[in-house]
Scaffold this active site. Structure first.
Site, mmCIF file in Angstrom:
data_model
loop_
_atom_site.group_PDB
_atom_site.id
_atom_site.type_symbol
_atom_site.label_atom_id
_atom_site.label_comp_id
_atom_site.label_asym_id
_atom_site.label_seq_id
_atom_site.Cartn_x
_atom_site.Cartn_y
_atom_site.Cartn_z
ATOM 1 N N GLU A 42 40.105 38.864 35.182
ATOM 2 C CA GLU A 42 39.533 37.827 34.326
ATOM 3 C C GLU A 42 39.930 38.199 32.896
ATOM 4 O OE1 GLU A 42 35.207 35.697 33.412
ATOM 5 O OE2 GLU A 42 35.270 37.698 34.302
ATOM 6 N N ASP A 46 30.171 30.660 39.316
ATOM 7 C CA ASP A 46 29.906 31.885 38.557
ATOM 8 C C ASP A 46 28.483 31.915 38.002
ATOM 9 O OD1 ASP A 46 30.514 34.360 37.518
ATOM 10 O OD2 ASP A 46 31.833 33.639 35.942
#
Length: 329
Positions: A195, A273
């Site tokens: 990420e 998420d």
């Protein structure tokens, strides 16, 4: 068409991060806790960047102090998920926030969350499983304690072990003991990588921790050789496009690499998420991906098939969810 009622499988969901703002504000008022800096003038979570997001996230969790708080949280989160067509979800749970990594206290929190999950399944038709998660920026020693909590409660409802937190601190391999402990207890493994950590963090995760899934993993697109490795080995990416866009990793859904990764043969899935933080839902993810890439029923059916095959659940549960997906196809 509306994607709201389309059945969905979600593999990457942080329980505390999915807490509706109204739920957190209400709990804060009950407990007399001041969370003014957590919300903006419209009542939404407010943060500037990824580091600040982590700070706001942990500030919001301070209202969650008891097993009963987590029982209520679990029900609130699952209600939101079910409203958006999710029929199976896996959520990250942190003993760091649930009893300070004390095994006895953790079991009390876990019992409360399982009770709520069972109630939600009976009333809303959504199935939930838990992935115990250590916090990377808390360090390897605390991760060991978290892994012991996971090992002591492995099996049944707790099906996996993972790691979240600040990718900028330490290496994946620093946490190998915790992952080995969880693996020996029979838990399936995932970790956040690729990420903000870049492609190398994905390599570390696969080589040093031997995980079968990667949380995010989208920065693999910057390394064609790594993309080939992921495609060949079948490592599954838990992709959260809305999260990546909200945190500035990509400027838009159209610029997001999920479609390119999929075209290259990498197994990708779609999740939210920390949905209220990023102003998203599973419905919105589908809508935005349809708009950006012209994906339709066949595409999302294929994504759900990958997700349920990669789910950290027992075969009986997997078969039941597959039947629900097939009935809706």
């Amino acid at each position: 068409m509306s994607w709201k009622d389309f059945p969905k499988v979600e593999l990457h969901l942080h329980l505390e991060g999915a807490a509706p703002p109204a739920f957190v504000r209400g709990l804060a008022q009950e407990k007399g806790i001041n969370l003014d800096r957590v919300f903006d003038e419209r009542g939404n979570y407010a943060f500037r960047d990824f580091t600040h997001f982590l700070q706001v996230y942990e500030a919001a969790t301070q209202v969650l102090k008891t097993p009963e708080d987590y029982r209520r949280l679990t029900l609130a989160v699952l209600e939101q998920c079910a409203e958006n067509g999710v029929i199976y979800a896996e959520t990250f749970l942190s003993p760091d926030f649930c009893g300070g990594r004390d095994v006895i206290a953790w079991k009390e929190y876990l019992h409360a969350m399982k009770e709520a999950a069972q109630q939600a399944e009976a009333q809303m038709g959504i199935t939930l499983r838990g992935i115990v998660t250590c916090i990377r920026h808390f360090g390897p020693d605390k991760a060991r304690e978290t892994a012991i909590c996971a090992a002591e409660t492995a099996g049944g409802w707790i099906t996996g072990f993972g790691m979240g937190g600040d990718e900028g601190l330490g290496r994946q391999g620093d946490f190998a003991w915790a992952f080995d402990c969880a693996r020996e207890a029979g838990l399936r493994l995932t970790t956040h990588a690729g990420e903000f950590g870049g492609p190398e963090s994905i390599r570390q995760a696969v080589q040093d921790l031997k995980v079968e899934r990667i949380g995010h993993g989208v920065r693999a697109i910057e390394d064609p050789a790594l993309v080939d490795i992921l495609a060949e080995t079948g490592v599954v990416l838990e992709v959260c496009p809305g999260s990546n866009v909200a945190l500035g990793l990509y400027p838009s859904y159209g610029a997001h690499p999920i479609a390119r990764l999929r075209e290259a043969g990498v197994k990708v899935t779609v999740s939210t998420d920390d949905p209220p933080f990023f102003n998203t839902t599973m419905t919105r993810e589908y809508e935005e991906l349809e708009r950006a890439f012209r994906w339709g029923i066949e595409d999302f059916t294929a994504l759900n098939a990958i997700a349920i095959d990669a789910a950290f659940c027992d075969e009986g549960t997997r078969t039941g969810i597959k039947e629900k997906l097939e009935q809706a196809a």
